[in-house]
Design an enzyme around this catalytic site. Structure first.
Site, mmCIF file in Angstrom:
data_model
loop_
_atom_site.group_PDB
_atom_site.id
_atom_site.type_symbol
_atom_site.label_atom_id
_atom_site.label_comp_id
_atom_site.label_asym_id
_atom_site.label_seq_id
_atom_site.Cartn_x
_atom_site.Cartn_y
_atom_site.Cartn_z
ATOM 1 N N GLY A 24 0.794 -1.218 0.000
ATOM 2 C CA GLY A 24 0.000 0.000 0.000
ATOM 3 C C GLY A 24 0.824 1.264 0.000
ATOM 4 O O GLY A 24 0.364 2.325 -0.442
ATOM 5 N N GLU B 269 3.440 -9.321 -2.124
ATOM 6 C CA GLU B 269 2.206 -10.018 -1.761
ATOM 7 C C GLU B 269 2.224 -11.529 -1.951
ATOM 8 O O GLU B 269 1.575 -12.263 -1.202
ATOM 9 C CB GLU B 269 1.022 -9.415 -2.530
ATOM 10 C CG GLU B 269 0.578 -8.051 -2.046
ATOM 11 C CD GLU B 269 1.460 -6.911 -2.506
ATOM 12 O OE1 GLU B 269 1.251 -5.776 -2.070
ATOM 13 O OE2 GLU B 269 2.386 -7.164 -3.332
ATOM 14 N N ASP C 202 -1.590 -5.364 -5.555
ATOM 15 C CA ASP C 202 -2.781 -4.538 -5.783
ATOM 16 C C ASP C 202 -2.379 -3.076 -5.730
ATOM 17 O O ASP C 202 -1.264 -2.733 -6.099
ATOM 18 C CB ASP C 202 -3.887 -4.905 -4.778
ATOM 19 C CG ASP C 202 -3.525 -4.588 -3.340
ATOM 20 O OD1 ASP C 202 -2.318 -4.473 -3.010
ATOM 21 O OD2 ASP C 202 -4.444 -4.442 -2.510
#
Length: 361
Positions: free
Chosen positions: A115, A138, A146
């Site tokens: 993030g 991830e 993402d």
């Protein structure tokens, strides 16, 4: 008195300084922080006195280690939907940052992962230092890149992005610049001087010139010299073939990577490869974020996410028991269902309406 607010705002001259303020957690993002960041940018966009936004992290360990993975893990185990609400707002924030009409200066000093990439690498002026370590790690926890990470990695030269997506390896300043995750290298010791100079920059052009004036050549990276074997091995259409090529490759580093991939979630590896390839076809960040929202919501329901977080972050035994345990057990139809449009009882992210899952209109 210690200020324990998770996001600190300070106007310095013509700049709005935003500081992530959870230093003990390397400024890992909570849902509250995402909302506060979005509100701050909405205000800065309308404030004619603000010519730039500068993002930094409190403490000396890094800008942001990513989302609050433990909170996402606990919500998933409890069968909750808070994770989906978090990702919906987080991905919308990533899109806002990418389209922010004023200079958005991200100081990517220290650790910048997951993030943290989403709130920095979509900005218009991305600064790394000699201490920077950037990654989308991830697959190591049974998840998939993402926050627009597959969009960024799909655009990296050759197959460098595929390499970083599958392995989750971190890169330093020079390699972040090479892969398009950053724009300039500024030594850590000069960041205070840079932020002071930005306070007096009265236009977007002046902000850009100011940053450029502080930029220096970074220490040498690793990836440029490894392009030949990385491009050759990762150009394959399947994870199985990528691993086979890595094992057959004469470059010593390739064998190490093959062994590394053997410890990753087979499901996460296959969905990640598909996500990066599809992201290249989708083109726009918004369409990729829509895709990532589908994938994130579905893969969190698989056993590997909870198991990966347990093994890496909770029990820390480093021995995740992946299900399925082998690449051969993950077929194409299994991978495809992660990308299918959401059902009638589910709400799409909807940043790029009219674009189908395969990138067509």
């Amino acid at each position: 008195m210690i200020d324990d607010r998770p996001v600190l705002l300070e106007t310095r001259g013509r700049s709005l300084h935003i500081t992530l303020n959870r230093p003990r957690a390397i400024n890992a993002l909570t849902h509250t922080m995402v909302r506060l960041l979005d509100e701050a940018l909405a205000g800065a966009e309308q404030d004619e006195a603000v010519t730039s936004v500068v993002l930094a992290g409190a403490g000396d360990r890094g800008l942001c280690a990513g989302g609050d993975i433990r909170a996402l893990h606990d919500d998933t185990r409890a069968g909750g939907r808070a994770s989906l609400d978090f990702w919906r707002d987080e991905y919308r924030l990533n899109a806002r940052i990418a389209r922010f009409p004023k200079p958005y200066v991200a100081l990517m000093d220290g650790i910048v992962m997951g993030g943290g990439i989403g709130i920095s690498a979509h900005g218009s002026l991305r600064i790394v230092t000699e201490r920077s370590r950037s990654a989308m790690p991830e697959t190591g926890i049974g998840f998939v890149p993402d926050v627009g990470g597959t969009h960024l990695l799909a655009a990296a030269p050759g197959e460098l992005g595929t390499h970083l997506a599958l392995t989750g390896r971190s890169v330093g300043a020079a390699d972040a610049l090479l892969c398009g995750l950053a724009d300039h290298h500024v030594p850590t010791r000069r960041l205070p001087e840079l932020t002071e100079a930005l306070a007096g920059a009265a236009s977007a052009d002046e902000v850009a010139r100011t940053v450029h004036g502080f930029a220096e050549e970074p220490p040498a990276g690793d990836l440029a010299a490894q392009r030949d074997w990385i491009d050759a091995c990762y150009a394959a259409d399947t994870v199985e073939e990528i691993v086979r090529r890595l094992r057959a490759c004469s470059a010593p580093a390739a064998a190490d990577v093959a062994a590394e991939l053997a410890g990753r979630s087979p499901l996460a590896l296959k969905v990640t490869l598909a996500a990066v390839r599809r992201a290249a076809r989708l083109g726009s960040l918004e369409a990729v974020l829509d895709q990532e929202f589908r994938v994130s919501g579905r893969i969190r329901e698989e056993p590997d996410f909870v198991e990966g977080v347990r093994a890496r972050l909770i029990d820390k035994d480093g021995n995740p028991q992946w299900k399925p345990a082998a690449l051969a057990e993950v077929d194409d139809s299994t991978v495809a269902r992660f990308f299918a449009p959401l059902g009638p009882d589910e709400q799409e992210l909807g940043l790029a309406p009219g674009v189908t899952a395969d990138g067509t209109i």
